[in-house]
Design an enzyme around this catalytic site. Structure first.
Site, PDB file in Angstrom:
ATOM      1  N   HIS A 321       0.838  -1.210   0.000  1.00  0.00           N
ATOM      2  CA  HIS A 321       0.000   0.000   0.000  1.00  0.00           C
ATOM      3  C   HIS A 321       0.870   1.256   0.000  1.00  0.00           C
ATOM      4  O   HIS A 321       0.651   2.179  -0.803  1.00  0.00           O
ATOM      5  CB  HIS A 321      -0.923  -0.015   1.214  1.00  0.00           C
ATOM      6  CG  HIS A 321      -1.828   1.174   1.305  1.00  0.00           C
ATOM      7  ND1 HIS A 321      -3.094   1.202   0.745  1.00  0.00           N
ATOM      8  CD2 HIS A 321      -1.652   2.393   1.876  1.00  0.00           C
ATOM      9  CE1 HIS A 321      -3.646   2.369   0.972  1.00  0.00           C
ATOM     10  NE2 HIS A 321      -2.789   3.119   1.662  1.00  0.00           N
ATOM     11  N   GLU A 322       1.868   1.306   0.876  1.00  0.00           N
ATOM     12  CA  GLU A 322       2.712   2.502   0.936  1.00  0.00           C
ATOM     13  C   GLU A 322       3.532   2.655  -0.344  1.00  0.00           C
ATOM     14  O   GLU A 322       3.822   3.779  -0.768  1.00  0.00           O
ATOM     15  CB  GLU A 322       3.630   2.454   2.159  1.00  0.00           C
ATOM     16  CG  GLU A 322       2.930   2.298   3.494  1.00  0.00           C
ATOM     17  CD  GLU A 322       1.789   3.282   3.712  1.00  0.00           C
ATOM     18  OE1 GLU A 322       1.840   4.399   3.167  1.00  0.00           O
ATOM     19  OE2 GLU A 322       0.830   2.933   4.419  1.00  0.00           O
ATOM     20  N   HIS A 325       1.478   4.289  -2.961  1.00  0.00           N
ATOM     21  CA  HIS A 325       1.369   5.732  -2.704  1.00  0.00           C
ATOM     22  C   HIS A 325       2.445   6.523  -3.441  1.00  0.00           C
ATOM     23  O   HIS A 325       2.305   7.744  -3.615  1.00  0.00           O
ATOM     24  CB  HIS A 325       1.478   6.027  -1.209  1.00  0.00           C
ATOM     25  CG  HIS A 325       0.165   6.133  -0.513  1.00  0.00           C
ATOM     26  ND1 HIS A 325      -0.835   6.987  -0.922  1.00  0.00           N
ATOM     27  CD2 HIS A 325      -0.297   5.498   0.605  1.00  0.00           C
ATOM     28  CE1 HIS A 325      -1.865   6.886  -0.094  1.00  0.00           C
ATOM     29  NE2 HIS A 325      -1.570   5.990   0.836  1.00  0.00           N
ATOM     30  N   TYR A 405     -11.221   4.466   1.827  1.00  0.00           N
ATOM     31  CA  TYR A 405     -10.480   3.312   1.299  1.00  0.00           C
ATOM     32  C   TYR A 405     -11.433   2.325   0.600  1.00  0.00           C
ATOM     33  O   TYR A 405     -11.319   2.077  -0.595  1.00  0.00           O
ATOM     34  CB  TYR A 405      -9.752   2.585   2.423  1.00  0.00           C
ATOM     35  CG  TYR A 405      -8.565   3.287   3.015  1.00  0.00           C
ATOM     36  CD1 TYR A 405      -7.272   2.823   2.807  1.00  0.00           C
ATOM     37  CD2 TYR A 405      -8.727   4.412   3.824  1.00  0.00           C
ATOM     38  CE1 TYR A 405      -6.169   3.440   3.369  1.00  0.00           C
ATOM     39  CE2 TYR A 405      -7.631   5.053   4.385  1.00  0.00           C
ATOM     40  CZ  TYR A 405      -6.354   4.565   4.161  1.00  0.00           C
ATOM     41  OH  TYR A 405      -5.280   5.195   4.720  1.00  0.00           O
TER      42      TYR A 405
END
Length: 488
Positions: A321-322, A325, A405
């Site tokens: 997920h990061e 980003h 989300y």
């Protein structure tokens, strides 16, 4: 069938004009937990009279009360100190006005004419003792992690100056791309990782027992830094032309650290292929203390220590997920205070897309949970909650998670069902190429989606992002027409 959209893939690869340049000289004492220095900001003003700086560390010099702050900072956070002084504009002393963490700066001394062109140069000295909490800027016995720590220009957009308060829900940041030149001095026995390409840094020894790293990076939305003691080690691999490093500590589970590293390498390569070229030569995944879960910065992300325990089931999800980003927030920026769904929702869609391919069973379960939380929304409809609203309107983190989300991810997952994975990624690549290094709004995404779909996407987005239940049938019909056109 995959449509050729015919949009210029290199539309945004031209050099950015009139980017701000941040030049900082910083001294860090990891024993005393103190950071001091000076910053010069060269920029072209959009408002000829004033500029504003976010001084985020100032937020943590005062007690913040309430459940949401406790969830962010922990039950017993320690306050820091912050002082800024010697403010000048173009070499002349000016008097700034601080309201909360916002510093208002006149662009000329009193009685002086104001240049309406620029560039201007703001210079400011600052000093802080770090707060101790579970958040983005803190420390423990082995490291100092500095997220959102340098003074940064506020954004001036179509609505004027954006001077929002620091919120405990979500990521309360909104920033434009800039270049950074940061010289950091700290004890010689410590290591560091930053947003800049650290391997390329020039390192000198200005005094006995200290070293200075000259860090340089272009086209980033912020500049994060971690200073670590000798208990840290790293694993390094390449994803294309990018060096990926994962940092962890003695006592952490080595196998979990390696799994986290592999997830970072493989997901960065996957997103590079599917979302567009990753422009930075290094990417660091760093174990911090606290309980921030994961936090993204350009070319660097934080993971709290729970992700380096043996069999940390959620660790890979957070890493991926990061990493996603880096595209949504990093390359394509947005107003994270009012339209958080534009980065968090798109990031989470990319995350589950990667997981379903690389970790099928695990990915399928994450998809199931996102769809369940994103499509069953009667409570949120009743309470007039929706994804497309400001952070200040979310009463709890669960509301934020389900709407920003899960709801956005569900919308994109159903669009994938109609278009197919390949076409959706084609559209997202063009979206990233078009808005690379820029700031995008929800209205711009609506226009982009309308063009890609070949018909007005307003009803579809109103149902999904505004929870306008009167548009439910129209949204379903729109999606079915997209499916039929794709199958022809």
């Amino acid at each position: 069938m995959v449509m050729n959209l015919g949009w210029p893939a290199k539309a945004s690869e031209e050099p950015l004009l009139q980017k701000p340049l941040y030049q900082a000289n910083v001294h860090i004492d990891p024993v005393k937990k103190e950071v001091s220095g000076s910053i010069a900001i060269i920029f072209w003003p959009k408002d000829p009279k004033h500029a504003y700086l976010h001084l985020y560390p100032d937020v943590f010099t005062k007690r913040q009360d309430g459940m949401l702050w406790e969830e962010l900072l922990g039950k017993e956070p320690g306050l820091g100190t912050y002082d800024s002084n010697k403010l000048t504009v173009d070499g002349k002393a000016v008097a700034g006005k601080k309201t909360g963490h916002i510093l208002e700066i006149p662009l000329a001394a009193e009685g002086e004419p104001i240049s309406e062109t620029g560039p201007h140069k703001i210079e400011l000295d600052f000093a802080m003792k770090l707060p101790h909490n579970d958040g983005r800027m803190s420390y423990d016995e082995h490291a100092i992690w500095l997220g959102n720590w340098l003074p940064i220009l506020a954004v001036y957009d179509q609505g004027g100056w954006r001077l929002d308060a620091y919120e405990p829900v979500g990521d309360p940041f909104y920033s434009e791309v800039a270049d950074y030149e940061v010289n950091v001095t700290f004890p010689a026995g410590y290591q560091w990782a930053s947003t800049a390409p650290d391997k390329a840094a020039e390192v000198t020894a200005p005094s006995k027992g200290e070293k200075t790293a000259r860090l340089r990076v272009k086209d980033v939305r912020d500049f994060a830094l971690v200073v670590m003691d000798a208990s840290y080690q790293s694993t390094e691999s390449k994803a294309g032309d990018t060096v990926v490093r994962t940092w962890w500590r003695q006592g952490d589970d080595v196998q979990q650290a390696k799994q986290n590293h592999q997830a970072a390498v493989s997901s960065l390569a996957y997103f590079h292929q599917n979302l567009g070229a990753y422009p930075y030569t290094e990417y660091d995944v760093i174990r911090t203390g606290g309980a921030i879960n994961g936090m993204e910065y350009p070319a660097l992300v934080f993971l709290d220590g729970r992700h380096f325990l043996a069999n940390a089931e959620y660790a890979i999800d957070t890493v991926v997920h990061e990493t996603a980003h880096q595209w949504f927030y990093g390359l394509v920026g947005n107003d994270q205070l009012r339209e958080a769904w534009l980065d968090e929702g798109f990031t989470e869609y990319a995350t589950i897309s990667f997981l379903t391919e690389q970790y099928p069973l695990h990915g399928a379960e994450r998809v199931r949970r996102r769809l369940a939380n994103g499509t069953f929304v009667p409570l949120y409809v009743k309470e007039h909650q929706r994804p497309w609203q400001a952070l200040t309107e979310f009463p709890a983190n669960q509301y934020y998670s389900d709407l920003v989300y899960s709801r956005t991810t569900s919308m994109l997952w159903l669009l994938r069902g109609a278009w197919g994975e390949e076409r959706l990624y084609d559209v997202l690549r063009q979206y990233v190429a078009t808005y690379r290094y820029q700031l995008v709004s929800g209205e711009q995404w609506k226009a982009f989606l309308t063009k890609a779909a070949g018909e007005d996407a307003s009803a579809f987005l109103d149902y999904w992002m505004n929870l306008d239940m009167s548009q439910q049938e129209q949204a379903a019909a729109w999606l079915e027409r997209q499916r039929e056109k794709q199958q022809k």
